[in-house]
Design a protein around this motif. Structure first.
Motif, PDB file in Angstrom:
ATOM      1  N   SER B 134       0.837  -1.200   0.000  1.00 32.29           N
ATOM      2  CA  SER B 134       0.000   0.000   0.000  1.00 32.29           C
ATOM      3  C   SER B 134       0.868   1.245   0.000  1.00 32.29           C
ATOM      4  CB  SER B 134      -0.945   0.007   1.204  1.00 32.29           C
ATOM      5  OG  SER B 134      -0.228   0.154   2.401  1.00 32.29           O
ATOM      6  N   PRO B 135       0.396   2.287  -0.685  1.00 35.10           N
ATOM      7  CA  PRO B 135       1.182   3.512  -0.777  1.00 35.10           C
ATOM      8  C   PRO B 135       1.269   4.220   0.561  1.00 35.10           C
ATOM      9  CG  PRO B 135      -0.976   3.830  -1.755  1.00 35.10           C
ATOM     10  CD  PRO B 135      -0.899   2.378  -1.373  1.00 35.10           C
ATOM     11  N   VAL B 136       2.465   4.705   0.891  1.00 36.96           N
ATOM     12  CA  VAL B 136       2.636   5.534   2.082  1.00 36.96           C
ATOM     13  C   VAL B 136       2.467   6.982   1.655  1.00 36.96           C
ATOM     14  CG1 VAL B 136       4.247   6.249   3.886  1.00 36.96           C
ATOM     15  CG2 VAL B 136       4.202   3.862   3.112  1.00 36.96           C
ATOM     16  N   ALA B 137       1.553   7.674   2.314  1.00 40.50           N
ATOM     17  CA  ALA B 137       1.317   9.075   1.966  1.00 40.50           C
ATOM     18  C   ALA B 137       2.567   9.893   2.283  1.00 40.50           C
ATOM     19  CB  ALA B 137       0.118   9.612   2.753  1.00 40.50           C
TER      20      ALA B 137
END
Lengths: 140, 140
Positions: B134-137
């Motif tokens: 999942s993308p890390v903001a």
């Protein structure tokens, strides 16, 4: 007839127990119940938690701190869980499930999650060791 | 001296084997090597895969199809792996790791991942059963 010294529990029993542990996690999440959340997790250095968009948090201290912060914040999340699949392999289990966040009466977004549980050797209960939630992009 | 009929392998050996399986996953990913990717995964209905922003894919057919599509697309991802932690519990292991995507010579973004492995009873090798990235903001 061979004597079975260590009978394997029926898979359906294990799956039901894991599903119950998973449900307890989301019940504590919705209720912002720190004691309930604490009871769900293994209290160890090896646990990890990824909230949507966050970096990974490691160890029960950091994970507990994140729930404390989230439960003290303004967001009061409610969700409908869908598409839950439980897999059990011995004393380990993992659950994939979609958390459909409610925004009033409508679904405001979906987080897809992977939750890993281990069976505690003493209590025989399933404890959460890894939670990873991530936002699902809206379909184009 | 009691006879130990089923010696437990040293944790360090298991951890090294899981780390090698995890490295093989990322090597196949970077090389867009479908055969290598196929060798990493368990080929079963219970495997699951979440690419960043995607819904969960379930079963080896759907998961393999996603790698086929990704490897045939324009993106040729390269990454530096950081902050890898391997946990082993019996015949199960899970790895948390950050995939720092390279954009030329700079890091273009970070995906945080949870990878779950099971030890195959026949081959004794570790097979991937769940990948969740999942993308890390970006930090504010």
């Amino acid at each position: 007839m061979p004597r079975i010294s260590s009978p394997t529990p029926r898979p359906s029993d294990d799956e039901a127990a894991v599903a119950a542990a998973n449900a307890a996690f989301y019940a504590a999440f919705e209720a912002r119940d720190l004691d309930g959340m604490s009871a769900v997790w293994e209290h160890s250095d090896r646990v990890s938690c990824v909230h949507p968009g966050w970096h990974v948090l490691r160890g029960w201290g950091a994970v507990a701190g994140s729930w404390f912060a989230l439960f003290g914040g303004p967001q009061h999340l409610q969700f409908i869980l869908t598409d839950e699949v439980v897999s059990v392999a011995g004393d380990t289990a993992w659950v994939t499930v979609d958390e459909n966040l409610l925004d009033g009466d409508t679904v405001g977004g979906t987080v897809t999650a992977l939750n890993v549980f281990l069976r505690d050797a003493v209590s025989e209960t399933w404890k959460l060791v890894a939670h990873h939630g991530s936002p699902v992009a809206q379909r184009q």
